[in-house]
Design an enzyme around this catalytic site. Structure first.
Site: not given
Lengths: 220, 201
Positions: B106, B109-111
């Site tokens: 991702c 962000c940090s999905c």
């Protein structure tokens, strides 16, 4: 890295190797646990959307975004959102003393597991038909009139191919700002590395998939 | 940070105290239930983690019909094993093969597919991984000691919307006699992100 979009780092260079920590714990410190849990529990008030939370984290000043750790960024955005929603006031934040009668928390311990396993789907069954067909060539928009907040810079202006139609999904560019969900077609789009990168990174054996909303795309 | 900035100085050393104070404030105001916070932490520390994903992979390796359902409808197939929920509502499983390797990232962000892998490790959320996975996947794999044959195609999945991805790694050779539980032991979190292969027994 763009100063306006410090989080948008796909394709940037200079960050060094990926270093994995052996036997990494889920949380590194107690405060990380508590911040994580507070962010999830406060979301139950439904005063803001997940898209708004992401936008708040990603619109921190670039130097702050780069300096803070992951859960520090979550904490900063949570505090901003609670202040903006008037769930807490600046004086309470400063002193730690509650001002006014207590509310009733919407998320109690007995409801946590049910809420987490239900999740919060972003698909909406609106029946809207997709404008683009599987296999069609499309171009991701360049910086335009709207943010296209989930369109990474590295794909802007690049040509890709529609590979999947995911149905209609909540549109983050309005949902993040209380302008409504406005669900619209979401596509899986394949970009060849040769259309994204230069030199040795333009590797014909490599491609990147992005999930992009219809308004992020134009016919190629 | 400017001196007149009303935001708290989050880089201060006393972050732990500051967070405790905030939690107490939210509890006193009735905005959060402290036991609910404990339950949320407990779920992600003790109940939801990469073992869930490994069970899904092991089932797919041993049951061809399940694998077809998993590739066709991820959320329904993981629900069969009792896994579902937050950050995996729209799950797509992508299959590795002799000539195809998948990698999940991702960049914005940090999905990450929480219901199957738990919360992401620090490196997954870090600038080095997020910046390089899309432009230099072979270099990133090398950081993990993973080397692919020259002719293997790499597909990188940048989770830019609410679709979450899980890699179905290749089943290692010489695992014919192993049980589902034993097979799950070979499936690391990293193999399901795509920075590693499944381990040999």
């Amino acid at each position: 890295m763009s100063e306006e979009r410090p989080h948008d780092m796909g394709g940037m260079s200079g960050f060094g190797p990926v270093i994995a920590e052996a036997n990494e714990p889920v949380f590194h410190d107690r405060w990380e646990q508590r911040v994580f849990a507070m962010v999830l529990a406060m979301a139950a008030w439904r005063k803001w959307t997940l898209d708004a939370s992401r936008f708040n984290r990603e619109s921190l000043p670039a130097d702050m975004y780069k300096a803070l750790s992951y859960y520090q960024i979550w904490l900063a955005a949570l505090v901003t959102q609670m202040l903006d929603a008037k769930l807490i006031n600046p004086q309470e934040l400063e002193t730690g003393q509650a001002d006014g009668p207590p509310a009733t928390p919407p998320l109690t311990a007995d409801r946590v597991r049910g809420a987490l396993s239900r999740g919060g789907p972003s698909s909406r069954d609106t029946g809207r038909k997709p404008a683009f067909a599987i296999g069609q060539k499309v171009c991701a928009r360049r910086f335009g009139e709207t943010l296209e907040m989930r369109l990474p810079e590295y794909a802007r202006g690049r040509t890709g191919v529609i590979e999947q139609f995911h149905g209609n999904h909540v549109y983050p560019d309005t949902n993040a700002f209380d302008l409504g969900e406005n669900p619209q077609p979401l596509y899986g789009v394949r970009f060849a590395a040769t259309d994204l990168w230069w030199g040795k990174q333009a590797d014909p054996r490599h491609s990147v998939r992005l999930d992009l909303w219809e308004d992020y795309l134009e016919p190629a | 940070m400017a001196h007149d900035d009303p935001e708290p100085d989050l880089t201060a050393l006393h972050l732990g105290q500051r967070v405790d104070q905030l939690e107490t404030l939210l509890v006193d105001k009735g905005l959060v239930d402290r036991a609910a916070l404990d339950a949320i932490v407990d779920v992600y520390e003790n109940e939801v983690g990469p073992r869930n994903g490994a069970k899904v992979v092991a089932r797919a390796w041993t049951d061809p019909a399940y694998k077809q359902r998993l590739l066709a409808d991820g959320p329904a197939a993981i629900a069969e094993l009792g896994f579902a929920g937050r950050q995996s509502e729209h799950l797509v499983v992508v299959e590795n093969g002799p000539k195809v390797h998948n990698l999940i990232v991702c960049t914005l962000c940090s999905c990450y597919p929480w219901a199957l892998l738990g919360l992401p490790p620090v490196w997954y959320k870090s600038a080095p991984y997020r910046s390089r996975a899309v432009i230099d996947p072979r270099g990133v794999l090398a950081d993990f000691g993973t080397v692919l044959d020259e002719d293997v195609e790499i597909r990188v999945w940048d989770s830019s919307a609410e679709i979450r991805y899980l890699v179905l790694p290749e089943r290692p050779a010489e695992t014919a006699g192993l049980s589902e539980d034993q097979l799950a032991d070979l499936v690391s979190r990293d193999a399901m992100i795509g920075v590693a292969k499944a381990s040999n027994p």
